[in-house]
Design an enzyme around this catalytic site. Sequence first.
Site, PDB file in Angstrom:
ATOM      1  N   HIS A   1       0.798  -1.232   0.000  1.00 28.66           N
ATOM      2  CA  HIS A   1       0.000   0.000   0.000  1.00 28.66           C
ATOM      3  C   HIS A   1       0.830   1.283   0.000  1.00 28.66           C
ATOM      4  CE1 HIS A   1      -3.725  -2.134   0.433  1.00 28.66           C
ATOM      5  NE2 HIS A   1      -3.440  -2.598   1.631  1.00 28.66           N
TER       6      HIS A   1
ATOM      7  N   ASP B   1      -4.058 -10.583  -1.745  1.00 27.24           N
ATOM      8  CA  ASP B   1      -4.503  -9.972  -0.497  1.00 27.24           C
ATOM      9  C   ASP B   1      -5.959  -9.542  -0.640  1.00 27.24           C
ATOM     10  OD1 ASP B   1      -4.763  -7.727   1.597  1.00 27.24           O
ATOM     11  OD2 ASP B   1      -2.702  -8.369   1.947  1.00 27.24           O
TER      12      ASP B   1
ATOM     13  N   HIS C   1      -7.203  -6.913   0.371  1.00 31.52           N
ATOM     14  CA  HIS C   1      -7.199  -5.484   0.086  1.00 31.52           C
ATOM     15  C   HIS C   1      -6.490  -5.238  -1.244  1.00 31.52           C
ATOM     16  CE1 HIS C   1      -7.401  -5.834   4.525  1.00 31.52           C
ATOM     17  NE2 HIS C   1      -8.225  -4.805   4.425  1.00 31.52           N
TER      18      HIS C   1
ATOM     19  N   ASP D   1      -5.786 -12.486   4.274  1.00 30.59           N
ATOM     20  CA  ASP D   1      -6.870 -11.874   5.034  1.00 30.59           C
ATOM     21  C   ASP D   1      -8.233 -12.035   4.377  1.00 30.59           C
ATOM     22  OD1 ASP D   1      -5.710 -10.290   3.099  1.00 30.59           O
ATOM     23  OD2 ASP D   1      -5.393  -8.564   4.400  1.00 30.59           O
TER      24      ASP D   1
END
Length: 393
Positions: A137, A173, A175, A262
Site C-alpha cells: 500500500h 490480499d 485489500h 486476510d
Amino acid sequence: MKDKAVYVRSTGASPYKFNEEHPFSPLRAELAETLLEASGALPSESVLEADTALDQELELIHRSEYIKAVRGLSLPVPPASAAGLARRFGLDSEDTPYFVGMHDAAAAIAGGSIAAAEAVMSGRARHAFHMSGGLHHAFPGHGSGFCVYNDAAIAIASVRQKHGARVLYIDTDVHHGDGVQYAFYEDPDVFTYSIHETGKYLFPGTGFTHEKGIDKGFGACCNVPVQPYTEDESWLECFTETVTRVARAFKPDLILSQHGCDAHAYDPLSHVHCSMRIYLEMPRLIRQLAHELCGGRWVALGGGGYDQWRVVPRAWSLVWLVMSDHPLAARLQEPQGRLSPLPQAWLDRWQPQAPATLPRHWLDDTSAWAPMPRRSEITVQNRQAWELASQDF
C-alpha cells in the site's frame, strides 16, 4: 538447479511494529517460520539471509524527501517538525503511525524482497519466498495501510532495471494492491493483477474493473473485485479464470506474487468468508503458470493477514510447501490428507500464548460452517465481475 527454492529471511525486519495494539505484528512471521521448522520443511541450506536495502534502491520507487522524513521520524527523539512531517507523509494515522526504528525495519523488508527477486533472476534459485514482504500500500511519497516502503514495487523496479524483465505481479490480499498498481500504471512491461474484496466496502477503496492502466500501460492492469462473504468456490473460480488468461496473454519473464491471507473467514479486518483451501490452491496455480510461461521463475511475498494465530502461520507455510514441492503439499490435495494434523510440537509451544484455541489441522473442516445466505447471488455478481475484468484477454 532443478526447482530449487530459497527461503529469504530479513532479520532486521522483526522491529517492524507500530505499537502493542496494532493488528500488524512481526509475530506472524515467527509463528509461520516455526511451523515450517516443526514440520521439517525448512532445511538450513534453503535459507538466504538478506541485506538491508540501500537508499538508492528505495529511490527506485520512493522520493528522496520521503525517505529523509522516514529516517527523521524513526529517531528515538524525532525532530521538532515531526508532527508536520508525519502529517505530510501519511505517517500520522492510526493505521500507519511512525515508530522508533521504522526506517531500518522497513528497509530490511525491502532488502529481503530485492534479494528474493535477484536470487531468481540470477539463476541461483527457481523460486524464492520472502515471508516478511508484501507491503503493497505504500506510495512514492507517503505511507499507507500499515506500509512504509513498498518492497514489492521496489523489487519489481530492481529486476526491471538490472534484467529488463517483464514482470507479472499477482496480488491475492483481500485489500487491493493499490501502491504496486499505481507505481507501474504507465508501464506496459509490468502487469499488475489483484483479486480482492470490492473497494465499495473495504480499504483502500480502489481496484475496480475499469482500472486498466494509462498511456502505454493501458491494458497491463487487471482487477477482480469480489463481493463481501464470498466463499471458496466463487473466489477460486474468479482467480483461476482471470489469472490464467492474464498470465498467458502477458507472457512474463518473472511472476512476483503477494500472499496476503486476510480473505479467510476468521480475519477481523475484512468480510470475505474463505477457508484455508484457497491458500493451498492459489500458490499451486501460480507455480504451474510460472513453469508453463517463464521457466519457473517465481517470487512470493507475504502481506496482510490479521488472525495471526489461526490463519497466517498455516497460509504462509502452505506457500512454501507448494513452492518447495514438499510432499505434504501433495498429500493435502488428497481426500484422505485434507485434515492432516499440524505438528504437535508447534501446538505445544504456542498454545499457552495464544488467545484462542489453535487449529489442529492444516486445512479447515468447513462442514460445520454455516453457508452464506446470499451464496447464489454473490456467485453471480462475482462471475459478472471476473467476466468484465478478463474480457480483453
